[in-house]
Design an enzyme around this catalytic site. Structure first.
Site, PDB file in Angstrom:
ATOM      1  N   LYS A  11       0.819  -1.210   0.000  1.00  0.00           N
ATOM      2  CA  LYS A  11       0.000   0.000   0.000  1.00  0.00           C
ATOM      3  C   LYS A  11       0.861   1.272   0.000  1.00  0.00           C
ATOM      4  CE  LYS A  11      -4.020  -1.981   2.382  1.00  0.00           C
ATOM      5  NZ  LYS A  11      -4.965  -1.747   3.519  1.00  0.00           N
ATOM      6  N   ARG A 104       2.535  -6.442   9.175  1.00  0.00           N
ATOM      7  CA  ARG A 104       1.813  -5.336   9.813  1.00  0.00           C
ATOM      8  C   ARG A 104       2.385  -5.007  11.190  1.00  0.00           C
ATOM      9  NH1 ARG A 104      -4.166  -7.068   7.529  1.00  0.00           N
ATOM     10  NH2 ARG A 104      -4.242  -5.562   5.809  1.00  0.00           N
ATOM     11  N   HIS A 117      -2.379  -5.258   1.492  1.00  0.00           N
ATOM     12  CA  HIS A 117      -3.673  -5.907   1.278  1.00  0.00           C
ATOM     13  C   HIS A 117      -3.409  -7.343   0.858  1.00  0.00           C
ATOM     14  CE1 HIS A 117      -7.635  -6.925  -0.294  1.00  0.00           C
ATOM     15  NE2 HIS A 117      -6.967  -7.521  -1.277  1.00  0.00           N
TER      16      HIS A 117
HETATM   17  P1  DAT Z   1      -7.901  -6.690   5.709  1.00  0.00           P
HETATM   18  O1  DAT Z   1      -7.127  -5.653   4.908  1.00  0.00           O
HETATM   19  O2  DAT Z   1      -7.081  -7.234   6.855  1.00  0.00           O
HETATM   20  O3  DAT Z   1      -8.477  -7.783   4.843  1.00  0.00           O
HETATM   21  P2  DAT Z   1     -10.590  -5.579   5.884  1.00  0.00           P
HETATM   22  O4  DAT Z   1     -10.876  -6.288   4.606  1.00  0.00           O
HETATM   23  O5  DAT Z   1     -11.531  -5.782   7.033  1.00  0.00           O
HETATM   24  O6  DAT Z   1      -9.106  -5.911   6.407  1.00  0.00           O
HETATM   25  O7  DAT Z   1     -10.521  -4.010   5.617  1.00  0.00           O
HETATM   26  C1  DAT Z   1      -9.916  -3.503   4.441  1.00  0.00           C
HETATM   27  C2  DAT Z   1      -9.084  -2.310   4.803  1.00  0.00           C
HETATM   28  O8  DAT Z   1      -9.921  -1.268   5.293  1.00  0.00           O
HETATM   29  C3  DAT Z   1      -8.061  -2.539   5.942  1.00  0.00           C
HETATM   30  O9  DAT Z   1      -6.868  -3.119   5.493  1.00  0.00           O
HETATM   31  C4  DAT Z   1      -7.857  -1.141   6.429  1.00  0.00           C
HETATM   32  C5  DAT Z   1      -9.253  -0.530   6.313  1.00  0.00           C
HETATM   33  N1  DAT Z   1      -9.994  -0.682   7.570  1.00  0.00           N
HETATM   34  C6  DAT Z   1     -10.612  -1.796   8.032  1.00  0.00           C
HETATM   35  N2  DAT Z   1     -11.185  -1.580   9.223  1.00  0.00           N
HETATM   36  C7  DAT Z   1     -10.938  -0.277   9.517  1.00  0.00           C
HETATM   37  C8  DAT Z   1     -11.256   0.574  10.623  1.00  0.00           C
HETATM   38  N3  DAT Z   1     -11.974   0.121  11.660  1.00  0.00           N
HETATM   39  N4  DAT Z   1     -10.814   1.858  10.592  1.00  0.00           N
HETATM   40  C9  DAT Z   1     -10.089   2.327   9.540  1.00  0.00           C
HETATM   41  N5  DAT Z   1      -9.760   1.579   8.464  1.00  0.00           N
HETATM   42  C10 DAT Z   1     -10.162   0.302   8.460  1.00  0.00           C
HETATM   43 MG    MG Z   2      -9.966  -7.708   3.440  1.00  0.00          MG
END
Ligand code: DAT
Ligand code: MG
Length: 140
Positions: A11, A104, A117
């Site tokens: 990213k 991370r 991602h």
């Molecule tokens: P991941 O990237 O671990 O698959 P995700 O699919 O739930 O996580 O979310 C996609 C992205 O969105 C994540 O990498 C960062 C952002 N994100 C998720 N939850 C968030 C939150 N509570 N506040 C801010 N950004 C968030």
């Molecule tokens: Mg995701």
């Protein structure tokens, strides 16, 4: 064990801090091999489409802004159980919860700017690879 492919993004927060090589090393150490890789600057339409599943979440606007702020590296990673192996080496979404040794844990700045991602299932991996790569760009 099955040879699988998954989709990964390094990213903007990580590319800006010149961490491409360190993050690629983590993938390689985890047995994941890049079979396609390119640096792009995502358009707003690409970011909104790619993260469409999250469009009703409160963080969607911020997520899109972060993803288009500066270039990213998109890649296809291949390896045994690549989807799970990638999620393991990435670590938890919130770096505060990420295990030692994960990308991370070592590099993420926050839950939003969390450096990588990775696809979460075979169906999303196939869709996400197609979203960014043509078949002839993938060299296994
Ligand atoms: P991941 O990237 O671990 O698959 P995700 O699919 O739930 O996580 O979310 C996609 C992205 O969105 C994540 O990498 C960062 C952002 N994100 C998720 N939850 C968030 C939150 N509570 N506040 C801010 N950004 C968030
Ligand atoms: Mg995701």
């Amino acid at each position: 064990m099955a040879l699988e492919r998954t989709f990964s993004i390094i990213k903007p927060d990580a590319v800006r801090r010149n961490l491409i090589g360190k993050i690629l090393a983590k993938f390689e150490e985890a047995g994941l091999r890049p079979v396609a890789l390119k640096k792009i600057h995502m358009t707003r339409a690409q970011a909104e489409g790619f993260y469409g599943v999250h469009k009703d979440r409160p963080f969607f606007g911020e997520l899109v802004e972060q993803m288009i702020a500066s270039p990213v590296v998109v890649q296809v990673l291949e390896g045994e159980n690549a989807i799970l192996a990638n999620r393991e080496v990435m670590g938890a979404t919130n770096p505060a919860n990420a295990a030692d040794g994960t990308i991370r844990k070592e590099f993420a700045l926050s839950i939003g700017e969390n450096s990588v991602h990775g696809s979460d299932a075979p169906e999303t991996a196939a869709e996400e690879i197609k979203f960014f790569f043509n078949d002839d760009e993938i060299v296994g």
